[in-house]
Write a protein that holds these residues in place. Structure first.
Motif, PDB file in Angstrom:
ATOM      1  N   CYS A  23      25.490  13.250  15.241  1.00 45.10           N
ATOM      2  CA  CYS A  23      24.982  14.411  15.028  1.00 45.10           C
ATOM      3  C   CYS A  23      25.431  14.739  13.536  1.00 45.10           C
ATOM      4  O   CYS A  23      26.315  14.117  12.984  1.00 45.10           O
ATOM      5  N   VAL A  24      24.548  15.659  13.165  1.00 45.96           N
ATOM      6  CA  VAL A  24      24.923  16.221  11.881  1.00 45.96           C
ATOM      7  C   VAL A  24      25.108  17.903  11.844  1.00 45.96           C
ATOM      8  O   VAL A  24      24.497  18.319  12.376  1.00 45.96           O
ATOM      9  N   VAL A  25      26.185  18.284  11.177  1.00 44.27           N
ATOM     10  CA  VAL A  25      26.551  19.776  11.082  1.00 44.27           C
ATOM     11  C   VAL A  25      25.579  20.605  10.315  1.00 44.27           C
ATOM     12  O   VAL A  25      25.561  20.009   9.121  1.00 44.27           O
ATOM     13  N   LEU A  26      25.048  21.346  10.872  1.00 47.48           N
ATOM     14  CA  LEU A  26      24.183  22.323  10.207  1.00 47.48           C
ATOM     15  C   LEU A  26      24.879  23.520   9.600  1.00 47.48           C
ATOM     16  O   LEU A  26      24.454  23.995   8.610  1.00 47.48           O
ATOM     17  N   ALA A  27      25.711  23.925  10.433  1.00 49.17           N
ATOM     18  CA  ALA A  27      26.313  25.565  10.038  1.00 49.17           C
ATOM     19  C   ALA A  27      27.514  25.565  10.718  1.00 49.17           C
ATOM     20  O   ALA A  27      27.795  24.921  11.870  1.00 49.17           O
ATOM     21  N   ARG A  28      28.325  26.526  10.269  1.00 48.24           N
ATOM     22  CA  ARG A  28      29.721  26.561  11.016  1.00 48.24           C
ATOM     23  C   ARG A  28      29.950  28.264  11.291  1.00 48.24           C
ATOM     24  O   ARG A  28      29.372  28.827  10.165  1.00 48.24           O
ATOM     25  N   TYR A  42      21.676  16.623  16.842  1.00 46.21           N
ATOM     26  CA  TYR A  42      21.706  15.325  17.407  1.00 46.21           C
ATOM     27  C   TYR A  42      20.723  14.323  16.854  1.00 46.21           C
ATOM     28  O   TYR A  42      19.513  14.741  16.729  1.00 46.21           O
ATOM     29  N   LEU A  43      21.230  13.078  16.226  1.00 42.87           N
ATOM     30  CA  LEU A  43      20.407  12.241  15.329  1.00 42.87           C
ATOM     31  C   LEU A  43      19.363  11.377  16.348  1.00 42.87           C
ATOM     32  O   LEU A  43      18.407  11.054  15.836  1.00 42.87           O
ATOM     33  N   ASP A  44      19.704  11.146  17.457  1.00 41.16           N
ATOM     34  CA  ASP A  44      18.812  10.273  18.256  1.00 41.16           C
ATOM     35  C   ASP A  44      17.644  11.099  19.018  1.00 41.16           C
ATOM     36  O   ASP A  44      16.615  10.345  19.013  1.00 41.16           O
ATOM     37  N   ASP A  45      17.791  12.428  19.128  1.00 42.37           N
ATOM     38  CA  ASP A  45      16.770  13.175  19.862  1.00 42.37           C
ATOM     39  C   ASP A  45      16.107  14.219  19.095  1.00 42.37           C
ATOM     40  O   ASP A  45      15.133  14.992  19.478  1.00 42.37           O
TER      41      ASP A  45
END
Length: 65
Positions: A23-28, A42-45
């Motif tokens: 997965c890639v973090v978009l915001a915190r 999530y990069l897979d779906d």
């Protein structure tokens, strides 16, 4: 942290992912000094979710330091 790739192994209540999902973090969000929540994609779906950061995500092996 934002834009970095991590592996999400899942959690005990919802179930573990085998293998862990990239997965890639978009915001915190959240106060400093403690665990904060992060918004990930999530990069897979392509689904997105808000999860606790230090307790659940692990460093991706191909992510540069």
């Amino acid at each position: 942290m934002i834009g970095r790739r991590y592996l999400d192994p899942g959690d005990r209540q919802a179930g573990r992912y085998d293998p862990p999902r990239p997965c890639v973090v978009l915001a915190r969000c959240g106060p400093g000094g403690g665990p904060r929540n992060v918004h990930v994609r999530y990069l897979d779906d392509g689904t997105e979710e808000v999860i606790p950061f230090p307790r659940r995500l692990r460093r991706h092996p191909q992510q540069p330091r």
